[in-house]
Design a protein around this motif. Structure first.
Motif, short mmCIF file in Angstrom:
data_model
loop_
_atom_site.label_atom_id
_atom_site.label_comp_id
_atom_site.label_asym_id
_atom_site.label_seq_id
_atom_site.Cartn_x
_atom_site.Cartn_y
_atom_site.Cartn_z
N GLY A 156 -2.38 20.71 82.06
CA GLY A 156 -2.09 21.04 80.72
C GLY A 156 -1.27 20.04 79.96
N VAL A 157 -1.26 19.09 80.28
CA VAL A 157 -1.35 18.03 78.68
C VAL A 157 -2.64 17.23 78.55
N LYS A 158 -3.39 17.30 78.97
CA LYS A 158 -4.82 16.56 78.36
C LYS A 158 -5.65 17.57 77.04
N PRO A 159 -5.88 16.82 76.32
CA PRO A 159 -7.19 17.57 75.80
C PRO A 159 -8.04 18.46 76.09
N GLU A 160 -8.36 19.31 75.75
CA GLU A 160 -8.91 20.15 76.27
C GLU A 160 -10.30 19.58 77.18
N GLY A 161 -11.22 19.52 76.32
CA GLY A 161 -12.47 17.88 76.62
C GLY A 161 -12.08 16.93 78.44
N GLU A 162 -10.58 16.90 78.58
CA GLU A 162 -10.80 15.90 79.72
C GLU A 162 -9.81 16.74 81.00
N TRP A 177 -10.26 31.39 85.66
CA TRP A 177 -11.05 29.41 85.49
C TRP A 177 -12.14 29.52 86.04
N TYR A 178 -12.30 28.13 85.48
CA TYR A 178 -13.73 27.73 86.04
C TYR A 178 -13.41 25.67 86.03
N ILE A 179 -14.48 25.60 87.03
CA ILE A 179 -13.93 24.01 86.62
C ILE A 179 -15.21 23.36 85.71
N HIS A 180 -14.27 22.32 84.91
CA HIS A 180 -15.06 21.58 83.52
C HIS A 180 -15.70 20.72 84.01
N GLU A 181 -17.42 20.81 84.39
CA GLU A 181 -17.58 19.97 84.87
C GLU A 181 -17.83 18.13 84.61
N THR A 182 -17.82 18.46 82.98
CA THR A 182 -17.85 17.20 82.40
C THR A 182 -17.32 16.92 82.35
N ALA A 183 -15.77 17.27 82.92
CA ALA A 183 -14.38 15.93 83.31
C ALA A 183 -14.60 15.32 84.34
N PHE A 184 -15.18 15.26 84.74
CA PHE A 184 -15.86 14.86 86.56
C PHE A 184 -16.12 13.51 85.86
N GLU A 185 -16.84 13.22 84.70
CA GLU A 185 -17.03 11.76 84.22
C GLU A 185 -16.40 11.06 83.34
#
Length: 701
Positions: free
Chosen positions: A646-652, A679-687
């Motif tokens: 909730g406190v992160k930028p959208e891309g993170e 809801w969905y998992i934002h795959e690029t955040a893991f990298e």
């Protein structure tokens, strides 16, 4: 003590004859066991005392003894010490007998028979033979494959003796003989499951292996004298003196075991292995006057044993079972005694309270054969997933099976773990560690015993009783001086009452075989009288995420000690792109504890192999996030709270919400929950390292 079955055809059906042994006369006791032929259990009446049952025994001169009928067997009675004065007044000697005549419920009249000393060899043989056949029905001879487990390893020992001891005895010096002896005592024998010999207990072997140098020389010289000079029988007294003169003297039972092992391996046609408790019971069945003396084996005792053995060999030959040597004789006696039904009810050693120093000494001797080095222990390692419970059972098992190695490994740092795992694997292969996993369909029939269907010789379906993993291990442990471990993984996932059944009480440390409050039960399928041995340790693992400790079966909670295995973030000292892994895991667990409780934390093992950002991404994507989904039943909002999205930028953010424009999908009057967006998992955040640093954002330092 020895039963003479029914006294004679003229005796009352409620009359029981007891033939007296030397030990019974010396220490003043009578043992009555209604499991013996000729003494119906109904004679004992109903329980009328809190501790069991009581009965009054009246001697000819009016002397009375009131005895508690102990609950250790099916209505067994033991009158101790207080009977001694009556024995003396009646002038009884070994081989005399007593008639116990029931006059009323709990009331018995004792009539001595002193005119002749009974020869009870045939009665004893019939009893031993019946027990032996109960174990090996249809037995046809000592080449029966079923007996090979009892005899083949002993014959292997003879071969090892020729290869290890004989050269040292021939060439010397004394210290080399001691070295060869220790090697022999530790050599592995057996076909399917090689193990060290168990004639001389492992505690005694450990004691002999740690002797100081001067004792090593003394023992080596004693062994050479025993086996090389003037014939073994003439040197027994000197060998006993040698063992008693060590810095830590060997007790009598240990002296007998060691001397009989060496003599038997040197000449199996004249000697056989002696374990005090078992052989006392076996031989006193054949000759009620037989008993071991206070010290180690002496020539006179061996002569009596050989006389009984030769008579037994002749009797076995008459039945079509000619023994090849004394090893076959010993195997017959061992099987008949070791697999005895109702064993706890008829023990005739001097383990009971004694009033003189001699009987106390004998108690120690006999107990040396059966008391484990550790008290039996039941342990459960519990904690959330990934905290090292299965990893921890290695050390916990070796705490019982090889404590010296466990202490040594601690000084080897990281290499010590490899030593422990290697030893654990060896013990697993040897069968001293067994592993089983509980699950919802696991049952008593899998764990203890059950009926299994199989196709018989004629093609007909038949049902046989097959032991489960627990019963198999108990039987193996009962016939060994070594400790054993059963590891029960996921112990909380099984139905404890259904799996353990009546054995849930028997696993208590104080109720184990040989302990002060030992109990036994008759198993429902095989009808075998069974007790859990004291040298078997139970280790369970419990995943608290599956079921909390509070929800555990109360019976199990009372019988196990619980050791918590919490997450240890402090073990994670790696820092990946400014992300300290220990702090990362600690922060996630703090949030989970607030939302779910401490049973659902994440263990440090989930991040133990992380060395860079890709491996961190893999751990989160494939292990940690799926675990959070399971914990929170896919309540995505709370998962996002744990990850601080909730406190992160959208891309993170690891989790995102897709704008479904609900107003266009549903009518205005449809009441939807605020969190109804998909809801969905934002795959690029893991990298991205920032995604993980964001988990820590806002946390007070």
């Amino acid at each position: 003590m020895h039963s003479a079955d029914q006294a004679d055809t003229a005796a009352s059906p409620l009359t029981y004859e007891v033939v007296l042994t030397d030990g019974a006369l010396r220490n003043g006791y009578i043992t009555v066991d209604p499991g013996w032929a000729g003494f119906p259990s109904a004679m004992l009446g109903r329980p009328d005392a809190p501790s069991g049952r009581t009965a009054v025994f009246t001697f000819p001169d009016g002397y009375q003894v009131t005895s508690d009928l102990r609950a250790s067997g099916p209505g067994s009675a033991r009158i101790r010490s207080r009977v001694g004065p009556a024995f003396k007044r009646l002038g009884l000697v070994a081989g005399n007998s007593l008639l116990l005549v029931r006059e009323g419920e709990g009331q018995y009249r004792i009539e001595p028979r002193t005119g002749q000393q009974r020869d009870t060899f045939e009665l004893g043989y019939v009893r031993l033979r019946a027990r032996f056949l109960a174990r090996f029905p249809g037995f046809t001879g000592f080449d029966d494959p079923r007996l090979l487990r009892e005899s083949s390893y002993k014959r292997q020992l003879v071969n090892h003796y020729e290869n290890i001891m004989v050269p040292a005895l021939r060439d010397g010096p004394e210290q080399d003989v001691w070295t060869a002896l220790i090697k022999l005592l530790r050599v592995r024998v057996g076909s399917d499951n090689p193990q060290p010999q168990n004639v001389v207990g492992w505690r005694i072997v450990a004691q002999l292996a740690e002797l100081p140098e001067h004792d090593q020389i003394q023992l080596g010289a004693g062994v050479m004298e025993l086996l090389h000079l003037q014939g073994p029988g003439d040197r027994l007294d000197d060998f006993n003196d040698c063992l008693a003169g060590l810095s830590t003297p060997l007790q009598s039972a240990a002296q007998r075991s060691l001397s009989s092992l060496l003599l038997t391996l040197d000449d199996p046609t004249r000697y056989f292995f002696i374990k005090t408790g078992q052989m006392r019971r076996a031989l006193s069945l054949l000759d009620p006057t037989f008993d071991f003396g206070k010290g180690g084996m002496v020539t006179e005792e061996w002569e009596r044993i050989r006389s009984l053995a030769h008579r037994l060999a002749k009797r076995l030959e008459e039945d079509g079972w000619p023994p090849a040597d004394m090893i076959d004789i010993q195997s017959f006696l061992w099987v008949a005694i070791a697999y005895e039904q109702g064993e706890g009810a008829e023990r005739e050693d001097e383990v009971e309270e004694a009033e003189d120093e001699e009987s106390e000494d004998e108690a120690v001797d006999d107990e040396a054969d059966m008391i484990p080095a550790h008290r039996p222990t039941n342990t459960i390692l519990y904690g959330p997933p990934g905290t090292g419970k299965t990893y921890g059972v290695v050390e916990k098992a070796l705490e019982f099976l090889d404590p010296p190695l466990l202490a040594t490994a601690a000084r080897h740092g990281a290499g010590g773990r490899a030593l422990l795992k290697q030893r654990f694997d060896v013990l697993l292969e040897e069968g001293r560690i067994r592993f089983v996993t509980f699950h919802q369909s696991f049952a008593y029939e899998d764990f203890v015993e059950g009926l299994k269907a199989r196709v018989g010789e004629g093609g007909a379906l038949e049902y046989v009783v097959e032991p489960g993993v627990f019963l198999e291990l108990c039987i193996e442990a009962q016939h060994s001086d070594l400790p054993y471990v059963l590891i029960i993984d996921e112990i909380n996932r099984g139905n404890i009452a259904r799996i353990f059944g009546e054995l849930i009480t028997l696993i208590e440390p104080s109720k184990r075989q040989g302990m002060d409050e030992a109990l036994s039960v008759r198993l429902p399928y095989s009808k075998q009288v069974f007790a859990v041995p004291a040298n078997l340790h139970l280790i369970g693992t419990m995943n608290t995420a599956d079921r909390s400790l509070a929800a555990m079966d109360v019976a199990l909670r009372r019988r196990f000690r619980f050791i918590e295995m919490p997450p240890q973030p402090e073990l994670l000292d790696a820092v990946i792109d400014d992300v300290p892994l220990g702090e990362l895991l600690g922060t996630i667990n703090d949030r989970i504890e607030v939302l779910l409780g401490r049973d659902h934390l994440i263990g440090h093992a989930y991040l133990m192999g992380v060395t860079d950002l890709p491996s961190l991404a893999e751990a989160f994507r494939l292990r940690i996030l799926p675990l959070l989904q399971e914990y929170f039943f896919e309540d995505w909002q709370r998962i996002a709270w744990v990850l601080n999205d909730g406190v992160k930028p959208e891309g993170e953010r690891f989790l995102r919400q897709r704008d479904l424009q609900l107003g266009r999908l549903f009518a205005p009057d449809v009441q939807l929950a605020p969190d109804s967006a998909r809801w969905y998992i934002h795959e690029t955040a893991f990298e991205k390292a920032a995604s993980y640093r964001g988990i820590l954002a806002g946390r007070a330092g």
